[in-house]
Design an enzyme around this catalytic site. Structure first.
Site, PDB file in Angstrom:
ATOM      1  N   ARG A   1       0.845  -1.198   0.000  1.00  0.00           N
ATOM      2  CA  ARG A   1       0.000   0.000   0.000  1.00  0.00           C
ATOM      3  C   ARG A   1       0.879   1.246   0.000  1.00  0.00           C
ATOM      4  O   ARG A   1       2.066   1.183   0.311  1.00  0.00           O
ATOM      5  CB  ARG A   1      -0.935   0.005   1.206  1.00  0.00           C
ATOM      6  CG  ARG A   1      -0.209   0.177   2.532  1.00  0.00           C
ATOM      7  CD  ARG A   1      -1.195   0.186   3.688  1.00  0.00           C
ATOM      8  NE  ARG A   1      -1.604  -1.152   4.053  1.00  0.00           N
ATOM      9  CZ  ARG A   1      -2.597  -1.419   4.894  1.00  0.00           C
ATOM     10  NH1 ARG A   1      -3.271  -0.426   5.440  1.00  0.00           N
ATOM     11  NH2 ARG A   1      -2.912  -2.648   5.194  1.00  0.00           N
ATOM     12  N   GLY A   2       0.267   2.362  -0.319  1.00  0.00           N
ATOM     13  CA  GLY A   2       1.008   3.610  -0.426  1.00  0.00           C
ATOM     14  C   GLY A   2       1.489   3.790  -1.860  1.00  0.00           C
ATOM     15  O   GLY A   2       2.064   2.872  -2.454  1.00  0.00           O
ATOM     16  N   ALA A   3       1.250   4.957  -2.422  1.00  0.00           N
ATOM     17  CA  ALA A   3       1.512   5.161  -3.850  1.00  0.00           C
ATOM     18  C   ALA A   3       2.959   4.884  -4.230  1.00  0.00           C
ATOM     19  O   ALA A   3       3.243   4.241  -5.245  1.00  0.00           O
ATOM     20  CB  ALA A   3       1.127   6.589  -4.247  1.00  0.00           C
TER      21      ALA A   3
ATOM     22  N   LYS B   1       2.662  10.839  -8.665  1.00  0.00           N
ATOM     23  CA  LYS B   1       1.240  10.778  -8.348  1.00  0.00           C
ATOM     24  C   LYS B   1       0.410  11.778  -9.162  1.00  0.00           C
ATOM     25  O   LYS B   1      -0.813  11.830  -9.018  1.00  0.00           O
ATOM     26  CB  LYS B   1       1.035  11.011  -6.855  1.00  0.00           C
ATOM     27  CG  LYS B   1       1.712   9.935  -6.008  1.00  0.00           C
ATOM     28  CD  LYS B   1       1.678  10.271  -4.545  1.00  0.00           C
ATOM     29  CE  LYS B   1       2.531   9.290  -3.759  1.00  0.00           C
ATOM     30  NZ  LYS B   1       2.625   9.641  -2.340  1.00  0.00           N
TER      31      LYS B   1
ATOM     32  N   CYS C   1      -5.108   8.742   7.207  1.00  0.00           N
ATOM     33  CA  CYS C   1      -4.612   7.558   6.511  1.00  0.00           C
ATOM     34  C   CYS C   1      -3.113   7.402   6.764  1.00  0.00           C
ATOM     35  O   CYS C   1      -2.597   7.839   7.796  1.00  0.00           O
ATOM     36  CB  CYS C   1      -4.936   7.632   5.015  1.00  0.00           C
ATOM     37  SG  CYS C   1      -4.819   6.023   4.171  1.00  0.00           S
TER      38      CYS C   1
ATOM     39  N   ASP D   1      -3.151   9.915  -3.486  1.00  0.00           N
ATOM     40  CA  ASP D   1      -3.013   8.803  -4.417  1.00  0.00           C
ATOM     41  C   ASP D   1      -2.948   9.311  -5.840  1.00  0.00           C
ATOM     42  O   ASP D   1      -2.380   8.656  -6.713  1.00  0.00           O
ATOM     43  CB  ASP D   1      -4.168   7.828  -4.247  1.00  0.00           C
ATOM     44  CG  ASP D   1      -3.923   6.867  -3.108  1.00  0.00           C
ATOM     45  OD1 ASP D   1      -3.579   5.708  -3.392  1.00  0.00           O
ATOM     46  OD2 ASP D   1      -4.037   7.283  -1.942  1.00  0.00           O
TER      47      ASP D   1
ATOM     48  N   ASN E   1      -7.524  11.278  -2.576  1.00  0.00           N
ATOM     49  CA  ASN E   1      -6.848  10.629  -1.445  1.00  0.00           C
ATOM     50  C   ASN E   1      -7.865   9.788  -0.677  1.00  0.00           C
ATOM     51  O   ASN E   1      -9.057   9.766  -1.007  1.00  0.00           O
ATOM     52  CB  ASN E   1      -6.201  11.670  -0.534  1.00  0.00           C
ATOM     53  CG  ASN E   1      -5.190  11.071   0.422  1.00  0.00           C
ATOM     54  OD1 ASN E   1      -4.362  10.248   0.037  1.00  0.00           O
ATOM     55  ND2 ASN E   1      -5.261  11.444   1.686  1.00  0.00           N
ATOM     56  N   LYS E   2      -7.403   9.126   0.361  1.00  0.00           N
ATOM     57  CA  LYS E   2      -8.249   8.235   1.146  1.00  0.00           C
ATOM     58  C   LYS E   2      -9.566   8.900   1.535  1.00  0.00           C
ATOM     59  O   LYS E   2      -9.589  10.079   1.908  1.00  0.00           O
ATOM     60  CB  LYS E   2      -7.482   7.812   2.413  1.00  0.00           C
ATOM     61  CG  LYS E   2      -8.255   6.894   3.335  1.00  0.00           C
ATOM     62  CD  LYS E   2      -8.494   5.542   2.712  1.00  0.00           C
ATOM     63  CE  LYS E   2      -9.246   4.615   3.670  1.00  0.00           C
ATOM     64  NZ  LYS E   2      -9.501   3.301   3.067  1.00  0.00           N
TER      65      LYS E   2
END
EC number: 5.3.1.29
Length: 323
Positions: free
Chosen positions: A22-24, A235, A130, A199, A209-210
């Protein structure tokens, strides 16, 4: 999944899909390394078969997370480096491009952290949402500069990624207060910055984003608390320059509620969007490894990096999108 895809690439795709990766930035790094693996292990007989193998691997990776724009950006970077006419030459092209991408990715986060740290003062308290390695890079750089930073960390339901952030901040020596998401507005008067990742960032400066980021940003603006977005240039979403919209991923309902509890409630419809869109008017600055930008001017950087449009080099030649 295509039989040409190497098992290690399949594993990486699964881990991206299930958010074990996870995480861009982490997703982008894993995708580039997966293509490198596909290239080094490919037994393609000729150059066209090798290219087809790489496209198949890239499609398997691309289909996992439609909103994480860092993923297609990583795939583009690696695939566009394939210029040779021989299998061995193409193999080396991919290895070189993947290694270069990962090296730049590693430097980019440190450079971004230095830029973001300049916005944080000694004694500041931040609020996070997040888990973002880019946002944490800003805090880490500030701490290394000798600044005392404290944090109010939102849990970020339903997957509680805020717990990861809290643990990492504790490791940096940052005092943490953990709150439920719905308590954010109450504590905004106690913080100096809202610091989040992204993201994807659209050409108009909108931040994807989240889920919950947009509501936090609206509350922060109402409270007069500046919101800073930390986002590497990988991103940036080049497709939005040509009018494409960003897909919002819908996650499985099991992340929100189990089947037994759902039945007890009468089986209501459950929605689990992974992301939301924060309009640029609620964002004070977007921090990248290239410097900080007001959201309205991010399109200038995007054009510099990507030109006026983009392509999908993982698509089969007969269906490939126009650049």
């Amino acid at each position: 999944m295509d039989d040409r895809v190497h098992p290690e690439v399949r594993r990486t795709a699964t881990e991206i899909d299930t958010m074990e990766i996870r995480g861009a930035a982490t997703i982008a790094d894993a995708a580039a390394r997966a293509l490198r693996m596909q290239a080094t292990e490919s037994d393609a007989a000729d150059a066209e078969a090798f290219r087809a193998d790489l496209r198949a691997a890239a499609r398997a990776l691309h289909e996992t997370r439609p909103t994480a724009v860092s993923l297609p950006n990583a795939l583009r970077y690696v695939l566009r480096g394939m210029s040779s006419t021989t299998v061995e030459g193409l193999r080396q092209n991919v290895v070189d491009s993947a290694d270069e991408f990962c090296a730049r990715l590693e430097r980019a986060q440190a450079d971004l952290g230095e830029v973001g740290a300049n916005r944080l003062r000694d004694g500041d308290t931040i609020m996070t949402h997040c888990h973002s390695t880019d946002a944490l890079a800003c805090v880490e750089a500030a701490v290394e500069q000798g600044k005392h930073i404290e944090a109010v960390v939102k849990e970020t339901r339903p997957r509680n990624q805020g717990h990861i952030t809290a643990k990492r901040l504790d490791e940096l020596g940052v005092p943490v207060t953990l709150i439920v998401d719905s308590a954010a507005r109450r504590y905004l008067n106690d913080v100096d910055h809202v610091l989040v990742g992204a993201d994807a960032v659209a050409a108009d400066g909108s931040v994807i984003n989240k889920i919950g980021t947009s509501g936090l940003a609206v509350n922060a603006r109402d409270r007069g608390t500046p919101i800073m977005v930390a986002a590497q240039t990988l991103k940036l979403h080049p497709g939005t320059m040509t009018g494409h919209t960003v897909d919002i991923e819908m996650r499985d309902t099991s992340e929100v509620i189990d089947d037994e509890t759902l039945a007890e409630l009468g089986n209501p419809t459950v929605k689990n969007p992974a992301f939301d869109v924060t309009p640029p008017r609620y964002v004070d600055a977007i921090v990248t490894e290239r410097g900080q930008f007001p959201p309205e001017s991010i399109v200038i950087l995007m054009r510099e990096l990507f030109g006026e449009g983009t392509s999908e080099p993982w698509a089969e030649p007969s269906s490939r999108a126009e650049p």
